[in-house]
Write a protein that holds these residues in place. Structure first.
Motif, PDB file in Angstrom:
ATOM      1  N   ARG A  72       0.799  -1.235   0.000  1.00  0.00           N
ATOM      2  CA  ARG A  72       0.000   0.000   0.000  1.00  0.00           C
ATOM      3  C   ARG A  72       0.829   1.282   0.000  1.00  0.00           C
ATOM      4  O   ARG A  72       0.407   2.289  -0.533  1.00  0.00           O
ATOM      5  N   VAL A  73       1.981   1.255   0.638  1.00  0.00           N
ATOM      6  CA  VAL A  73       2.813   2.455   0.696  1.00  0.00           C
ATOM      7  C   VAL A  73       3.445   2.669  -0.677  1.00  0.00           C
ATOM      8  O   VAL A  73       4.047   1.758  -1.249  1.00  0.00           O
ATOM      9  N   THR A  74       3.276   3.891  -1.192  1.00  0.00           N
ATOM     10  CA  THR A  74       3.802   4.218  -2.516  1.00  0.00           C
ATOM     11  C   THR A  74       5.036   5.112  -2.403  1.00  0.00           C
ATOM     12  O   THR A  74       5.303   5.691  -1.342  1.00  0.00           O
ATOM     13  N   LEU A  75       5.735   5.231  -3.495  1.00  0.00           N
ATOM     14  CA  LEU A  75       6.868   6.150  -3.532  1.00  0.00           C
ATOM     15  C   LEU A  75       6.402   7.570  -3.237  1.00  0.00           C
ATOM     16  O   LEU A  75       7.083   8.320  -2.549  1.00  0.00           O
ATOM     17  N   MET A  76       5.211   7.934  -3.713  1.00  0.00           N
ATOM     18  CA  MET A  76       4.687   9.282  -3.478  1.00  0.00           C
ATOM     19  C   MET A  76       4.439   9.521  -2.001  1.00  0.00           C
ATOM     20  O   MET A  76       4.617  10.638  -1.521  1.00  0.00           O
ATOM     21  N   ASP A  77       4.016   8.494  -1.274  1.00  0.00           N
ATOM     22  CA  ASP A  77       3.811   8.638   0.173  1.00  0.00           C
ATOM     23  C   ASP A  77       5.094   9.098   0.844  1.00  0.00           C
ATOM     24  O   ASP A  77       5.065   9.936   1.748  1.00  0.00           O
ATOM     25  N   VAL A  78       6.219   8.553   0.422  1.00  0.00           N
ATOM     26  CA  VAL A  78       7.507   8.910   1.011  1.00  0.00           C
ATOM     27  C   VAL A  78       7.969  10.267   0.486  1.00  0.00           C
ATOM     28  O   VAL A  78       8.366  11.135   1.264  1.00  0.00           O
ATOM     29  N   VAL A  79       7.893  10.462  -0.818  1.00  0.00           N
ATOM     30  CA  VAL A  79       8.347  11.718  -1.419  1.00  0.00           C
ATOM     31  C   VAL A  79       7.607  12.909  -0.822  1.00  0.00           C
ATOM     32  O   VAL A  79       8.210  13.936  -0.510  1.00  0.00           O
TER      33      VAL A  79
END
Length: 137
Positions: A72-79
């Motif tokens: 569920r965690v996306t790269l955008m969540d981190v960025v």
């Protein structure tokens, strides 16, 4: 899209932690692997911990571990924890308006792409690329 050093460190760290969420990894190990100071990385990990992406584990055998869902965690969540993901301001002219439209479209495409790639997807990509390199040797 150019990402800040902290954003890249966060992505590297989260991907390392998410590879095996039950494993504790020290900040020093990740700092050494990516050639940064453990002190600098600790600041990045603090942001990730406050956001609930990683968990700090104290004591012997401690470190950090991933606390989210890799599917569920996306790269955008981190960025988005480290970057302001908005188009830059442009001049209020016909040329500025046209340029602004293009820049907004680029940003929207980048956000959509980063938002569609989960950590699990990144691990599958890494495994495929590792397999290709091994076959070339």
């Amino acid at each position: 899209m150019r990402l800040q050093k902290n954003t890249l460190l966060a992505l590297y760290s989260v991907l390392e932690f998410a590879r095996d969420p039950s494993r504790h990894v020290s900040a020093a190990d990740i700092a050494q692997a990516y050639g940064v100071s453990a002190h600098h990385l600790a600041k990045v990990l603090g942001v990730l911990a406050r956001a609930g992406v990683v968990e700090s584990v104290r004591g012997a055998g401690g470190g950090y571990r991933f606390s989210g869902n890799v599917r569920r965690v996306t790269l955008m969540d981190v960025v988005s924890l480290f970057e302001k993901v908005d188009s830059p301001p442009v001049a209020d002219t016909p040329v500025g308006g046209a340029l602004g439209s293009v820049l907004r479209e680029i940003d929207e495409n980048a956000k959509a792409t980063l938002g569609s790639i989960t950590l699990a997807t990144m691990h599958r990509l890494r495994e495929r690329q590792s397999g290709k390199r091994a076959r070339r040797r």
